[in-house]
Design a protein around this motif. Structure first.
Motif, PDB file in Angstrom:
ATOM      1  N   UNK A  52      44.961 -35.172  10.759  1.00 45.37           N
ATOM      2  CA  UNK A  52      43.636 -34.623  10.449  1.00 45.37           C
ATOM      3  C   UNK A  52      43.246 -33.546  11.451  1.00 45.37           C
ATOM      4  N   UNK A  53      43.529 -33.786  12.730  1.00 47.82           N
ATOM      5  CA  UNK A  53      43.197 -32.797  13.763  1.00 47.82           C
ATOM      6  C   UNK A  53      43.993 -31.509  13.544  1.00 47.82           C
ATOM      7  N   UNK A  54      45.266 -31.631  13.153  1.00 44.13           N
ATOM      8  CA  UNK A  54      46.084 -30.443  12.897  1.00 44.13           C
ATOM      9  C   UNK A  54      45.538 -29.621  11.725  1.00 44.13           C
ATOM     10  N   UNK A  55      44.973 -30.302  10.742  1.00 46.39           N
ATOM     11  CA  UNK A  55      44.480 -29.613   9.550  1.00 46.39           C
ATOM     12  C   UNK A  55      43.059 -29.085   9.714  1.00 46.39           C
ATOM     13  N   UNK A  56      42.352 -29.561  10.732  1.00 51.77           N
ATOM     14  CA  UNK A  56      40.940 -29.210  10.901  1.00 51.77           C
ATOM     15  C   UNK A  56      40.729 -27.696  10.977  1.00 51.77           C
ATOM     16  N   UNK A  57      41.600 -27.002  11.696  1.00 52.72           N
ATOM     17  CA  UNK A  57      41.445 -25.544  11.804  1.00 52.72           C
ATOM     18  C   UNK A  57      41.523 -24.866  10.442  1.00 52.72           C
ATOM     19  N   UNK A  58      42.458 -25.330   9.599  1.00 54.87           N
ATOM     20  CA  UNK A  58      42.566 -24.775   8.245  1.00 54.87           C
ATOM     21  C   UNK A  58      41.299 -25.063   7.446  1.00 54.87           C
ATOM     22  N   UNK A  59      40.804 -26.275   7.585  1.00 59.16           N
ATOM     23  CA  UNK A  59      39.617 -26.666   6.832  1.00 59.16           C
ATOM     24  C   UNK A  59      38.397 -25.867   7.270  1.00 59.16           C
ATOM     25  N   UNK A  60      38.249 -25.635   8.559  1.00 60.81           N
ATOM     26  CA  UNK A  60      37.112 -24.853   9.050  1.00 60.81           C
ATOM     27  C   UNK A  60      37.133 -23.453   8.441  1.00 60.81           C
ATOM     28  N   UNK A  61      38.278 -22.818   8.417  1.00 60.82           N
ATOM     29  CA  UNK A  61      38.399 -21.474   7.836  1.00 60.82           C
ATOM     30  C   UNK A  61      38.026 -21.498   6.359  1.00 60.82           C
ATOM     31  N   UNK A  62      38.559 -22.470   5.634  1.00 60.01           N
ATOM     32  CA  UNK A  62      38.272 -22.565   4.203  1.00 60.01           C
ATOM     33  C   UNK A  62      36.789 -22.835   3.962  1.00 60.01           C
ATOM     34  N   UNK A  63      36.204 -23.744   4.726  1.00 56.98           N
ATOM     35  CA  UNK A  63      34.783 -24.060   4.559  1.00 56.98           C
ATOM     36  C   UNK A  63      33.887 -22.868   4.886  1.00 56.98           C
ATOM     37  N   UNK A  95      30.921 -29.047   6.633  1.00 53.76           N
ATOM     38  CA  UNK A  95      31.208 -28.150   7.761  1.00 53.76           C
ATOM     39  C   UNK A  95      30.827 -28.809   9.086  1.00 53.76           C
ATOM     40  N   UNK A  96      29.638 -29.406   9.146  1.00 51.89           N
ATOM     41  CA  UNK A  96      29.209 -30.081  10.381  1.00 51.89           C
ATOM     42  C   UNK A  96      30.157 -31.216  10.739  1.00 51.89           C
ATOM     43  N   UNK A  97      30.614 -31.943   9.734  1.00 49.19           N
ATOM     44  CA  UNK A  97      31.530 -33.061   9.978  1.00 49.19           C
ATOM     45  C   UNK A  97      32.879 -32.596  10.509  1.00 49.19           C
ATOM     46  N   UNK A  98      33.360 -31.490   9.972  1.00 48.67           N
ATOM     47  CA  UNK A  98      34.652 -30.964  10.429  1.00 48.67           C
ATOM     48  C   UNK A  98      34.530 -30.426  11.849  1.00 48.67           C
ATOM     49  N   UNK A  99      33.425 -29.769  12.137  1.00 50.11           N
ATOM     50  CA  UNK A  99      33.217 -29.221  13.474  1.00 50.11           C
ATOM     51  C   UNK A  99      32.940 -30.318  14.506  1.00 50.11           C
ATOM     52  N   UNK A 100      32.337 -31.414  14.075  1.00 50.51           N
ATOM     53  CA  UNK A 100      32.007 -32.514  14.986  1.00 50.51           C
ATOM     54  C   UNK A 100      32.473 -33.838  14.379  1.00 50.51           C
ATOM     55  N   UNK A 101      33.787 -34.058  14.322  1.00 50.27           N
ATOM     56  CA  UNK A 101      34.295 -35.252  13.636  1.00 50.27           C
ATOM     57  C   UNK A 101      33.881 -36.576  14.281  1.00 50.27           C
ATOM     58  N   UNK A 119      17.184 -29.544   3.241  1.00 51.17           N
ATOM     59  CA  UNK A 119      18.326 -30.448   3.393  1.00 51.17           C
ATOM     60  C   UNK A 119      18.131 -31.265   4.666  1.00 51.17           C
ATOM     61  N   UNK A 120      18.287 -32.565   4.556  1.00 45.75           N
ATOM     62  CA  UNK A 120      18.272 -33.422   5.737  1.00 45.75           C
ATOM     63  C   UNK A 120      19.632 -34.109   5.801  1.00 45.75           C
ATOM     64  N   UNK A 121      20.364 -33.813   6.871  1.00 42.64           N
ATOM     65  CA  UNK A 121      21.715 -34.332   7.060  1.00 42.64           C
ATOM     66  C   UNK A 121      21.683 -35.340   8.211  1.00 42.64           C
ATOM     67  N   UNK A 122      22.177 -36.545   7.951  1.00 44.20           N
ATOM     68  CA  UNK A 122      22.170 -37.607   8.956  1.00 44.20           C
ATOM     69  C   UNK A 122      23.599 -37.927   9.346  1.00 44.20           C
ATOM     70  N   UNK A 123      23.872 -37.953  10.660  1.00 42.64           N
ATOM     71  CA  UNK A 123      25.229 -38.269  11.115  1.00 42.64           C
ATOM     72  C   UNK A 123      25.370 -39.764  11.393  1.00 42.64           C
ATOM     73  N   UNK A 163      30.486 -28.057  17.616  1.00 41.60           N
ATOM     74  CA  UNK A 163      31.900 -28.373  17.773  1.00 41.60           C
ATOM     75  C   UNK A 163      32.053 -29.416  18.858  1.00 41.60           C
ATOM     76  N   UNK A 164      32.867 -30.447  18.561  1.00 38.17           N
ATOM     77  CA  UNK A 164      33.162 -31.466  19.560  1.00 38.17           C
ATOM     78  C   UNK A 164      34.036 -30.845  20.641  1.00 38.17           C
ATOM     79  N   UNK A 165      34.056 -31.444  21.812  1.00 35.46           N
ATOM     80  CA  UNK A 165      34.954 -30.930  22.855  1.00 35.46           C
ATOM     81  C   UNK A 165      36.399 -30.903  22.379  1.00 35.46           C
ATOM     82  N   UNK A 166      37.220 -29.976  22.881  1.00 34.64           N
ATOM     83  CA  UNK A 166      38.612 -29.886  22.438  1.00 34.64           C
ATOM     84  C   UNK A 166      39.366 -31.172  22.733  1.00 34.64           C
ATOM     85  N   UNK A 167      40.366 -31.411  21.875  1.00 34.74           N
ATOM     86  CA  UNK A 167      41.238 -32.590  22.071  1.00 34.74           C
ATOM     87  C   UNK A 167      42.092 -32.368  23.301  1.00 34.74           C
TER      88      UNK A 167
END
Length: 168
Positions: A52-63, A95-101, A119-123, A163-167
């Motif tokens: 999932x972490x490897x694919x996150x960059x692709x997903x961010x671009x697509x989103x 998008x928020x979820x991908x940036x801050x998993x 829109x109200x988004x709850x994490x 964005x969460x801190x880098x892995x």
């Protein structure tokens, strides 16, 4: 794995099979959006979290591309349909979820306020973020003042916020 029980899959799948199946479907959709192939991951080589972490960059671009087309570059409508706004809110939540998993969005609600839809988004930590259109531009807003923008969605996309801190 926290969200796996909420995913509708084939009835005879265990949670790991459901996760892998869902990931493969998302990768196929990403390939369509991006117009390029994304290599499949090898379960013997990676954990699901690593994949999932490897694919996150692709997903961010697509989103970012989808959000720009559907929210930022879309023709201005005088009245937003609630179903369309809910879909747009889900894109923001994804998008928020991908940036801050580590603090992914678990709930998306919409409310009509002052002739506009909010829109109200709850994490998963019960923190809320609010978005709405202000002067035909989507923005994150101050919770206590629905007319005060914190930062435009366009600026958040450009800066990669949040964005969460880098892995490590």
């Amino acid at each position: 794995m926290d969200i796996i029980p909420r995913i509708q899959a084939l009835p005879d799948m265990n949670p790991m099979e459901t996760a892998i199946y869902s990931l493969q479907l998302m990768l196929q959709e990403l390939e369509k959006i991006m117009g390029q192939s994304i290599n499949d991951f090898d379960m013997d080589m990676q954990t699901l979290n690593d994949a999932a972490a490897d694919r996150r960059d692709h997903l961010v671009i697509a989103l970012k591309n989808v959000i720009r087309r559907r929210l930022l570059d879309a023709p201005v409508q005088h009245v937003d349909d609630e179903a369309e706004v809910l879909l747009k809110c889900h894109f923001i939540g994804l998008y928020l979820s991908v940036q801050s998993p580590k603090s992914y969005i678990i709930e998306v609600k919409i409310y009509s306020i002052d002739f506009t839809i909010l829109c109200i988004l709850t994490d998963k930590h019960n923190a809320q973020r609010r978005y709405r259109k202000i002067a035909n531009a989507w923005s994150e807003i101050i919770p206590d003042n629905h007319n005060q923008s914190l930062k435009s969605l366009e600026e958040q996309l450009r800066l990669g916020i949040p964005q969460d801190p880098p892995r490590s």
